[in-house]
Design a protein around this motif. Structure first.
Motif, PDB file in Angstrom:
ATOM      1  N   ALA A   1       1.051  -1.302  -0.129  1.00  0.00           N
ATOM      2  CA  ALA A   1       0.084  -0.318   0.065  1.00  0.00           C
ATOM      3  C   ALA A   1       0.960   1.278  -0.008  1.00  0.00           C
ATOM      4  O   ALA A   1       1.848   1.247   0.589  1.00  0.00           O
ATOM      5  CB  ALA A   1      -0.817  -0.146   1.337  1.00  0.00           C
ATOM      6  N   ASP A   2       0.445   2.509  -0.671  1.00  0.00           N
ATOM      7  CA  ASP A   2       1.126   3.633  -0.678  1.00  0.00           C
ATOM      8  C   ASP A   2       0.617   4.413   0.423  1.00  0.00           C
ATOM      9  O   ASP A   2      -0.027   5.377   0.375  1.00  0.00           O
ATOM     10  CB  ASP A   2       0.812   4.406  -2.148  1.00  0.00           C
ATOM     11  CG  ASP A   2       1.788   5.338  -2.390  1.00  0.00           C
ATOM     12  OD1 ASP A   2       3.109   5.514  -1.437  1.00  0.00           O
ATOM     13  OD2 ASP A   2       1.517   6.186  -3.127  1.00  0.00           O
ATOM     14  N   GLU A   3       1.097   3.975   1.536  1.00  0.00           N
ATOM     15  CA  GLU A   3       0.591   4.604   2.991  1.00  0.00           C
ATOM     16  C   GLU A   3       1.927   5.247   3.766  1.00  0.00           C
ATOM     17  O   GLU A   3       2.796   4.822   3.206  1.00  0.00           O
ATOM     18  CB  GLU A   3      -0.260   3.712   3.906  1.00  0.00           C
ATOM     19  CG  GLU A   3      -1.229   3.243   3.292  1.00  0.00           C
ATOM     20  CD  GLU A   3      -2.610   4.333   3.109  1.00  0.00           C
ATOM     21  OE1 GLU A   3      -2.311   5.302   3.778  1.00  0.00           O
ATOM     22  OE2 GLU A   3      -3.792   3.703   2.421  1.00  0.00           O
TER      23      GLU A   3
ATOM     24  N   ALA B   1      13.352   1.197   6.503  1.00  0.00           N
ATOM     25  CA  ALA B   1      12.670   0.656   7.681  1.00  0.00           C
ATOM     26  C   ALA B   1      11.986   1.463   8.671  1.00  0.00           C
ATOM     27  O   ALA B   1      12.591   2.524   8.869  1.00  0.00           O
ATOM     28  CB  ALA B   1      13.538  -0.449   8.191  1.00  0.00           C
ATOM     29  N   GLY B   2      10.744   1.377   8.866  1.00  0.00           N
ATOM     30  CA  GLY B   2      10.069   2.504   9.805  1.00  0.00           C
ATOM     31  C   GLY B   2      10.558   2.157  11.352  1.00  0.00           C
ATOM     32  O   GLY B   2      11.370   1.447  11.535  1.00  0.00           O
TER      33      GLY B   2
ATOM     34  N   TYR C   1      13.292   6.357   6.974  1.00  0.00           N
ATOM     35  CA  TYR C   1      13.213   7.620   6.112  1.00  0.00           C
ATOM     36  C   TYR C   1      12.392   8.857   6.901  1.00  0.00           C
ATOM     37  O   TYR C   1      11.377   8.811   7.331  1.00  0.00           O
ATOM     38  CB  TYR C   1      12.300   7.348   4.846  1.00  0.00           C
ATOM     39  CG  TYR C   1      12.086   8.125   3.915  1.00  0.00           C
ATOM     40  CD1 TYR C   1      12.853   9.062   3.429  1.00  0.00           C
ATOM     41  CD2 TYR C   1      10.635   8.524   3.361  1.00  0.00           C
ATOM     42  CE1 TYR C   1      12.685  10.092   2.796  1.00  0.00           C
ATOM     43  CE2 TYR C   1      10.433   9.455   2.564  1.00  0.00           C
ATOM     44  CZ  TYR C   1      11.333  10.182   2.070  1.00  0.00           C
ATOM     45  OH  TYR C   1      10.907  11.480   1.432  1.00  0.00           O
ATOM     46  N   ARG C   2      13.380   9.907   6.774  1.00  0.00           N
ATOM     47  CA  ARG C   2      12.821  11.314   7.335  1.00  0.00           C
ATOM     48  C   ARG C   2      12.385  10.956   8.646  1.00  0.00           C
ATOM     49  O   ARG C   2      11.051  11.260   9.162  1.00  0.00           O
ATOM     50  CB  ARG C   2      11.621  11.744   6.499  1.00  0.00           C
ATOM     51  CG  ARG C   2      12.244  12.171   5.266  1.00  0.00           C
ATOM     52  CD  ARG C   2      11.183  12.814   4.175  1.00  0.00           C
ATOM     53  NE  ARG C   2      10.757  14.086   4.790  1.00  0.00           N
ATOM     54  CZ  ARG C   2      11.325  15.310   4.799  1.00  0.00           C
ATOM     55  NH1 ARG C   2      12.603  15.330   4.040  1.00  0.00           N
ATOM     56  NH2 ARG C   2      10.741  16.432   5.329  1.00  0.00           N
ATOM     57  N   ALA C   3      13.108  10.488   9.672  1.00  0.00           N
ATOM     58  CA  ALA C   3      12.756  10.207  10.970  1.00  0.00           C
ATOM     59  C   ALA C   3      12.433  11.384  11.723  1.00  0.00           C
ATOM     60  O   ALA C   3      11.448  11.360  12.510  1.00  0.00           O
ATOM     61  CB  ALA C   3      13.929   9.495  11.606  1.00  0.00           C
ATOM     62  N   HIS C   4      12.916  12.382  11.445  1.00  0.00           N
ATOM     63  CA  HIS C   4      12.732  13.896  12.078  1.00  0.00           C
ATOM     64  C   HIS C   4      12.528  14.654  10.813  1.00  0.00           C
ATOM     65  O   HIS C   4      12.965  15.970  10.941  1.00  0.00           O
ATOM     66  CB  HIS C   4      13.815  14.328  13.037  1.00  0.00           C
ATOM     67  CG  HIS C   4      13.709  13.734  14.377  1.00  0.00           C
ATOM     68  ND1 HIS C   4      14.825  13.868  15.254  1.00  0.00           N
ATOM     69  CD2 HIS C   4      12.640  13.010  14.978  1.00  0.00           C
ATOM     70  CE1 HIS C   4      14.606  13.177  16.331  1.00  0.00           C
ATOM     71  NE2 HIS C   4      13.147  12.701  16.066  1.00  0.00           N
TER      72      HIS C   4
ATOM     73  N   GLY D   1       7.704   6.125   3.176  1.00  0.00           N
ATOM     74  CA  GLY D   1       7.809   5.827   1.726  1.00  0.00           C
ATOM     75  C   GLY D   1       6.920   4.682   1.381  1.00  0.00           C
ATOM     76  O   GLY D   1       7.131   4.071   0.115  1.00  0.00           O
ATOM     77  N   GLY D   2       5.979   4.079   2.226  1.00  0.00           N
ATOM     78  CA  GLY D   2       5.149   3.031   1.867  1.00  0.00           C
ATOM     79  C   GLY D   2       5.243   1.773   2.637  1.00  0.00           C
ATOM     80  O   GLY D   2       6.007   1.611   3.424  1.00  0.00           O
ATOM     81  N   LEU D   3       4.316   0.838   2.320  1.00  0.00           N
ATOM     82  CA  LEU D   3       3.969  -0.378   3.104  1.00  0.00           C
ATOM     83  C   LEU D   3       4.583  -1.569   2.047  1.00  0.00           C
ATOM     84  O   LEU D   3       3.838  -1.613   1.130  1.00  0.00           O
ATOM     85  CB  LEU D   3       2.619  -0.703   3.540  1.00  0.00           C
ATOM     86  CG  LEU D   3       2.523  -2.010   4.168  1.00  0.00           C
ATOM     87  CD1 LEU D   3       3.144  -2.261   5.309  1.00  0.00           C
ATOM     88  CD2 LEU D   3       0.758  -2.197   4.305  1.00  0.00           C
ATOM     89  N   TYR D   4       5.572  -2.166   2.392  1.00  0.00           N
ATOM     90  CA  TYR D   4       6.096  -3.168   1.359  1.00  0.00           C
ATOM     91  C   TYR D   4       6.436  -4.571   2.113  1.00  0.00           C
ATOM     92  O   TYR D   4       6.662  -4.465   3.446  1.00  0.00           O
ATOM     93  CB  TYR D   4       7.557  -2.675   1.057  1.00  0.00           C
ATOM     94  CG  TYR D   4       7.429  -1.530  -0.281  1.00  0.00           C
ATOM     95  CD1 TYR D   4       7.605  -1.944  -1.478  1.00  0.00           C
ATOM     96  CD2 TYR D   4       7.348  -0.306   0.310  1.00  0.00           C
ATOM     97  CE1 TYR D   4       7.481  -0.906  -2.425  1.00  0.00           C
ATOM     98  CE2 TYR D   4       7.114   0.757  -0.636  1.00  0.00           C
ATOM     99  CZ  TYR D   4       7.094   0.374  -2.017  1.00  0.00           C
ATOM    100  OH  TYR D   4       7.287   1.353  -3.088  1.00  0.00           O
TER     101      TYR D   4
END
Length: 368
Positions: free
Chosen positions: A12-14, A329-330, A287-290, A352-355
């Protein structure tokens, strides 16, 4: 060195940064749960609504997805919480009905939550819920159960350490005494004799791990019989392991770099990703933690596993590239065998999305 092959699948593009994997509808097949939606396995092509998740700028206030049957009805619920809501909560599974939203229940206000983990703190075989609240004390929440051991829909709060915990947290048997210790950025906490949940725990200030990951892993990296620490810098450059040594009855720590060239290693797993019987380190850049304010925030993004060679860690690239190519990785990802192949797959959620990265075993990676 032969590498594990992975098939990359967009689910999903979430922009949610946390994901869990469990059987939502009790059909015997694992499902993916992330933010406001769940995706039924084995194809994960459908999307069912869970409920509203507060959006704050680039973030959603949803920094963990911890599976647990809270009310003992045989359906798996999940726990979550975030920085801005400051509240540990749980979402009630509507008996797997895809047409119904999941009621949200408050457990406790605990302050800003970096993320949450589930560890068996008291050693009774059932996990406790431990939020990392950098400005607040170390707490563990134990599910209240009935006489049969089923969840009763409530939690008991236990304060283990009164002072601020700082960013980063881990759990494991650091001392080899058969009991778990809690690892903080500025030292490790020793449980009291007797009931670990009775507190207070004693801090041993033996290191400073910086803007530490959650978790800080406890593992015997070099096979010398002493558990070491693996820690990423969640908001800076660096990924290291700290070798535990004991000489003359005194414990010391030797820092060894794993990857000093990447930043924002926030979540990680120590697991056998290639099926050879030995554990590897699986992690990646958040990605873009802060929102780009961290050192390296605009660098390319990677998802990796690191294999111990007996002398150091060999870095294996699972995916790499700029935003919209690699999600990284989130704050809370999953390594789990989704298809029963015997090899663990990787599910990541982030801005960046759910993969899903399907583990295809040893060989050369196919083109992505």
């Amino acid at each position: 060195m032969p590498a594990v092959r992975f098939e990359k699948v967009l689910i999903a593009d979430e922009r949610y940064e946390s994901v869990g994997v469990f059987d939502v509808d009790n059909d015997g097949v694992l499902d993916i749960v992330s933010g406001g939606y769940w995706y039924p396995g084995p194809t994960f092509r459908k999307k069912w609504r869970i409920g509203e998740v507060a959006a704050i700028g680039e973030y959603f206030d949803d920094f963990a997805t911890i599976a647990m049957d809270v009310i003992g009805d045989g359906y798996t619920d999940f726990l979550t919480g975030g920085w801005w809501g400051k509240t540990l909560c749980w979402r009630e599974n509507p008996a797997g009905d895809p047409q119904r939203e999941w009621p949200l229940h408050k457990i406790a206000e605990v302050g800003p939550i970096e993320t949450i983990r589930a560890w068996d703190v008291d050693g009774d075989g059932r996990v406790e819920i431990v939020p990392n609240t950098p400005g607040g004390p170390v707490r563990a929440f134990k599910l209240v159960t009935d006489a049969g051991g089923k969840g009763a829909g409530a939690f008991r709060e236990h304060i283990l350490y009164e002072k601020p915990s700082g960013h980063g947290m881990g759990f494991g048997d650091l001392t080899g005494n058969g009991r778990g210790e809690i690892i903080l950025r500025h030292g490790w906490l020793e449980a009291p004799a007797g009931d670990p949940l009775a507190g207070p725990w004693t801090l041993h200030e033996e290191f400073d791990l910086g803007s530490a990951s959650v978790p800080i892993l406890v593992a015997d990296v070099n096979g010398d019989g002493l558990n070491d620490l693996i820690v990423g810098q969640a908001h800076d450059y660096g990924l290291d392991w700290y070798e535990q040594r004991i000489e003359g009855g005194k414990r010391s720590w030797i820092k060894h770099p794993i990857d000093p060239f990447c930043s924002q290693y926030h979540d990680m797993f120590w697991t056998d990703i290639d099926g050879d019987g030995a554990c590897e380190l699986v992690t990646g850049k958040r990605y873009r933690a802060h929102c780009g304010k961290d050192p390296g925030g605009y660098d390319s993004i990677g998802l990796y596993y690191f294999k111990w060679t007996g002398e150091g860690f060999a870095k294996q690239v699972i995916d790499f590239g700029p935003a919209r190519v690699c999600p990284g990785a989130g704050i809370h990802f999953q390594v789990v065998d989704l298809d029963g192949s015997g090899l663990p797959d990787i599910v990541v959620a982030g801005k960046g999305g759910l993969y899903l990265y399907r583990n295809l075993g040893i060989g050369e990676n196919p083109e992505r």
